[in-house]
Design a protein around this motif. Structure first.
Motif, PDB file in Angstrom:
ATOM      1  N   ALA A 184       0.819  -1.208   0.000  1.00 34.42           N
ATOM      2  CA  ALA A 184       0.000   0.000   0.000  1.00 34.42           C
ATOM      3  C   ALA A 184       0.852   1.256   0.000  1.00 34.42           C
ATOM      4  CB  ALA A 184      -0.926  -0.005   1.218  1.00 34.42           C
ATOM      5  N   GLY A 185       1.946   1.246   0.753  1.00 37.43           N
ATOM      6  CA  GLY A 185       2.822   2.403   0.775  1.00 37.43           C
ATOM      7  C   GLY A 185       3.401   2.693  -0.590  1.00 37.43           C
ATOM      8  N   LEU A 186       3.752   1.633  -1.310  1.00 34.75           N
ATOM      9  CA  LEU A 186       4.265   1.796  -2.662  1.00 34.75           C
ATOM     10  C   LEU A 186       3.202   2.406  -3.570  1.00 34.75           C
ATOM     11  CD1 LEU A 186       6.861   0.739  -4.392  1.00 34.75           C
ATOM     12  CD2 LEU A 186       5.174  -0.854  -5.269  1.00 34.75           C
ATOM     13  N   ARG A 187       1.965   1.906  -3.466  1.00 31.67           N
ATOM     14  CA  ARG A 187       0.879   2.435  -4.307  1.00 31.67           C
ATOM     15  C   ARG A 187       0.626   3.905  -3.993  1.00 31.67           C
ATOM     16  NH1 ARG A 187      -5.209  -0.043  -5.436  1.00 31.67           N
ATOM     17  NH2 ARG A 187      -6.069   1.851  -6.368  1.00 31.67           N
ATOM     18  N   LEU A 188       0.596   4.249  -2.733  1.00 35.81           N
ATOM     19  CA  LEU A 188       0.356   5.638  -2.355  1.00 35.81           C
ATOM     20  C   LEU A 188       1.445   6.553  -2.892  1.00 35.81           C
ATOM     21  CD1 LEU A 188      -0.762   5.090   1.342  1.00 35.81           C
ATOM     22  CD2 LEU A 188      -2.216   5.999  -0.491  1.00 35.81           C
ATOM     23  N   ASN A 189       2.687   6.098  -2.814  1.00 33.62           N
ATOM     24  CA  ASN A 189       3.797   6.930  -3.291  1.00 33.62           C
ATOM     25  C   ASN A 189       3.724   7.142  -4.795  1.00 33.62           C
ATOM     26  OD1 ASN A 189       7.045   6.978  -4.128  1.00 33.62           O
ATOM     27  ND2 ASN A 189       6.486   8.196  -2.349  1.00 33.62           N
TER      28      ASN A 189
END
Length: 256
Positions: A105-110
């Motif tokens: 999720a952190g990757l997607r948000l970034n």
């Protein structure tokens, strides 16, 4: 359990619940009510820890960045073969992406830039790859005519493509997929003396690599991978944030 312990556990539960929502629905469609319900707490408890959805998303992205930074630390640590360490770090990051929803999720948000880019995970991954290839060149590990600059572009394109494809099918992150990639690349990259020496499957145990394309279970019931303490910054910008320290100041890297 002390009041402080409960607060830490609640915060981590909210981060993990939010990550699940962001991964499934994206930033815009993820709702605070579902996030609090997924963590088993009230909306009031959520707002005690986070002012708004942007603050929750920032915490998710920062936790993911810490986990991915730990992978970079592993790659830069030691004085063994730099090409092997590059292979190993790609396998390690793939396992992180499979096993932990916070990292995904952190990757997607970034990538979406929904929170406002405090960190640039794409740049950090590029620096990690370029740094290991530059070390490989200094050690004479690259074949004649192979340069870190041109090689890093190929590695970045390949790993980025695998990460994007894995959003729909986690089998792209399985060990055989990355092994196939390195079996194709290494004969072109590695110096002849390293033929058969660098293991395209990685030199570390596979650990909890999922089988059949399904993500592995949580690595910890209470603690996202990204909230474990990690070591110093391999890129020379000071210590990495630990546990409850400010997530917003932490940078990271990713397969983007």
């Amino acid at each position: 359990m002390t009041k402080q312990d409960r607060a830490v556990r609640t915060r981590l539960a909210l981060i993990r619940s939010a990550a699940a929502q962001f991964e499934a629905h994206g930033y815009v469609r993820a709702g605070l009510a579902r996030i609090s319900a997924g963590a088993g707490v009230s909306s009031g408890a959520l707002h005690f820890h986070f002012a708004d959805k942007a603050a929750v998303a920032e915490a998710v992205e920062a936790a993911a960045a810490r986990a991915l930074r730990e992978a970079a630390v592993r790659g830069h640590r030691g004085d063994g073969c730099a090409l092997q360490r590059l292979v190993d770090v790609t396998h390690h990051v793939a396992r992180l992406l499979c096993a932990d929803v916070v990292v995904r999720a952190g990757l997607r948000l970034n990538v979406e830039g929904a929170v406002g880019r405090v960190r640039d995970l794409r740049r950090e991954w590029r620096e990690c790859v370029q740094g290991l290839l530059a070390e490989a060149e200094r050690r004479g590990e690259l074949a004649a005519g192979v340069t870190p600059q041109r090689t890093s572009a190929v590695v970045l394109a390949a790993t980025t493509g695998i990460e994007v494809l894995a959003r729909e099918d986690h089998r792209w992150l399985a060990r055989p997929s990355l092994t196939d990639l390195w079996q194709l690349l290494l004969p072109c990259l590695a110096a002849p003396r390293l033929a058969g020496v660098v293991d395209p499957a990685g030199s570390e145990p596979a650990g909890d690599q999922p089988v059949g394309g399904q993500p592995a279970g949580d690595q910890s019931a209470d603690q996202p991978v990204g909230d474990r303490p990690v070591g110093s910054d391999p890129l020379g910008r000071g210590p990495v944030a630990r546990d409850g320290q400010a997530e917003a100041g932490t940078a990271g890297l990713a397969l983007r």
